[in-house]
Design an enzyme around this catalytic site. Structure first.
Site: not given
Ligand code: NAD
Ligand code: WQD
Length: 346
Positions: A65, A131, A155, A159
């Site tokens: 962690d 994000s 969330y 960030k």
């Molecule tokens: P993910 O959950 O697949 O990857 C995150 C990883 O971090 C996981 O493998 C989890 O096991 C690990 N983790 C969580 N807490 C931990 C801790 N305390 N110590 C060690 N490991 C830990 O998610 P992702 O989609 O790959 O996202 C990666 C990053 O990008 C995240 O910070 C997320 O907030 C950010 N992000 C994701 C999205 C998205 O939509 N996927 C969008 C914007 C930003």
């Molecule tokens: C996309 C579109 C929904 C699911 C989220 C987080 C954001 C970022 C990315 C990390 C929207 C619609 C979705 C479903 C649907 N994460 N939808 N049916 O909401 O843009 O962003 O993930 O940082 O912080 O808020 O992404 O993929 O959830 O939705 O109609 O079952 O799809 O309403 O218009 P979003 P999403």
């Protein structure tokens, strides 16, 4: 190149969706990642597959962690780490509303612990997964990096708090190189179909949900709202292929190493192109060869109508732009889901 091979990049959360794809791009660009992940939302199988795809024996992996300072100390002592890519965090918006303290503890507390360890070991280069959520409900689109930041849920606030903490750190120590990469909506998978997104439980995000409908796991997609002020009434987002996103990280790291960018960097990683939910349903149906069943339901709380990036700054500073379009995103997502219907089978 020699320096890159000698030093290591610590990748927190490297077993996860975006982290695993970035490890692959790092290795293919001559870097050597070492991963720290507690596997709370991932499987170490992703890293075994990254190693196989890259033709290396293994990706060094420590299960643990980021809030464990003693463990971080051991990693910084064991490996010649010069840079950190920080993906570790919790990311489910709804869960963050129900369990805000878990999100502040893991995301904010975890980042604080990581940066403190970096400071103890003289490592001053960090690339952080921010994000588009930090723009809250944007007043206009496309969104530029200088738009006002706000949060609509814990969330997003985690960030924002991390961004503020890193900005303060840079203010106090301008030698720190800190990138805040603001991702829009990451989708898709590596074109091999070997690594991809494997969410636990019912997916919150659109693309993995559609993929599971396509593979027969769920009957139909619920489309959250068709009364938004958008061309077809459904929400519009900037979907970005995860391989493009991963390459953006490598560009940011290389730019810091070369000293060609400011030491504090806040950059959008998006395509600049918005697609509606129905656009995604249509494109995925074409990729998998059959229509995706869906029903219209009410809006999801907190959803904005339209969110897409102005990606010009990333192009200008990093020479990076997204190259893969919607059909590649859907094709690769489908390849992954079809080849791994139950994900990594944790
Ligand atoms: P993910 O959950 O697949 O990857 C995150 C990883 O971090 C996981 O493998 C989890 O096991 C690990 N983790 C969580 N807490 C931990 C801790 N305390 N110590 C060690 N490991 C830990 O998610 P992702 O989609 O790959 O996202 C990666 C990053 O990008 C995240 O910070 C997320 O907030 C950010 N992000 C994701 C999205 C998205 O939509 N996927 C969008 C914007 C930003
Ligand atoms: C996309 C579109 C929904 C699911 C989220 C987080 C954001 C970022 C990315 C990390 C929207 C619609 C979705 C479903 C649907 N994460 N939808 N049916 O909401 O843009 O962003 O993930 O940082 O912080 O808020 O992404 O993929 O959830 O939705 O109609 O079952 O799809 O309403 O218009 P979003 P999403």
């Amino acid at each position: 190149m020699v320096a890159q091979q000698q030093s290591r990049v610590l990748v927190t959360g490297g077993a996860g969706y975006i982290g695993s794809h970035t490890c692959l791009e790092l290795i293919n660009s001559g870097y050597q990642p070492v991963v720290l992940d507690n596997l709370c939302n991932s499987s170490a199988e992703s890293l075994r597959r990254v190693a196989a795809l890259c033709g290396v024996d293994a990706v060094p992996f420590q299960q643990g962690d980021i809030r464990d300072g003693a463990l971080l100390d051991r990693l910084f002592e064991q490996y010649p780490i010069r840079s950190v890519m920080h993906f570790a965090g919790l990311k489910a918006v709804g869960e963050s509303v129900a369990q805000p303290l878990a999100y502040y503890d893991n995301n904010v507390g975890g980042t604080l612990s990581l940066v403190q360890a970096m400071q103890r070991h003289g490592v001053q280069r960090l690339i952080f997964s921010s994000s588009a959520t930090v723009y809250g409900d944007p007043c206009t689109v496309p969104i530029r990096e200088d738009f006002p930041r706000s949060a609509t849920n814990p969330y997003g606030r985690s960030k924002l708090m991390i961004e503020d903490m890193l900005m303060d750190l840079h203010q106090a120590g301008p030698d720190w190189q800190l990138a805040l990469l603001r991702y829009f909506n990451p989708v898709g998978a590596h074109p091999s179909g070997r690594i991809g997104e494997d969410p636990r439980g019912i997916p919150n995000n659109l693309m993995p949900y559609i993929a599971r409908v396509a593979v027969g796991w769920y009957e139909q997609l619920s489309v959250f709202g068709n009364d938004f002020p958008t061309p077809d009434g459904t929400g519009v987002r900037d979907y970005i292929h995860v391989v493009d996103l991963a390459k953006g990280h490598v560009r940011a790291l290389a730019a810091f190493e070369a000293g060609t960018v400011p030491n504090l960097l806040a950059v959008n990683l998006g395509t600049g192109q918005g697609y509606s939910v129905l656009d995604m349903v249509q494109a995925f149906g074409e990729a998998c060869g059959r229509p995706i069943p869906y029903q219209m339901v009410g809006r999801r709380a907190g959803d904005v109508a339209s969110c897409f990036a102005d990606p010009a700054l990333a192009q200008q500073l990093l020479g990076w732009r997204a190259e893969l379009g919607l059909s590649a995103m859907c094709r690769d997502s489908w390849n992954w889901q079809y080849a791994n219907p139950t994900g990594y089978d944790r």
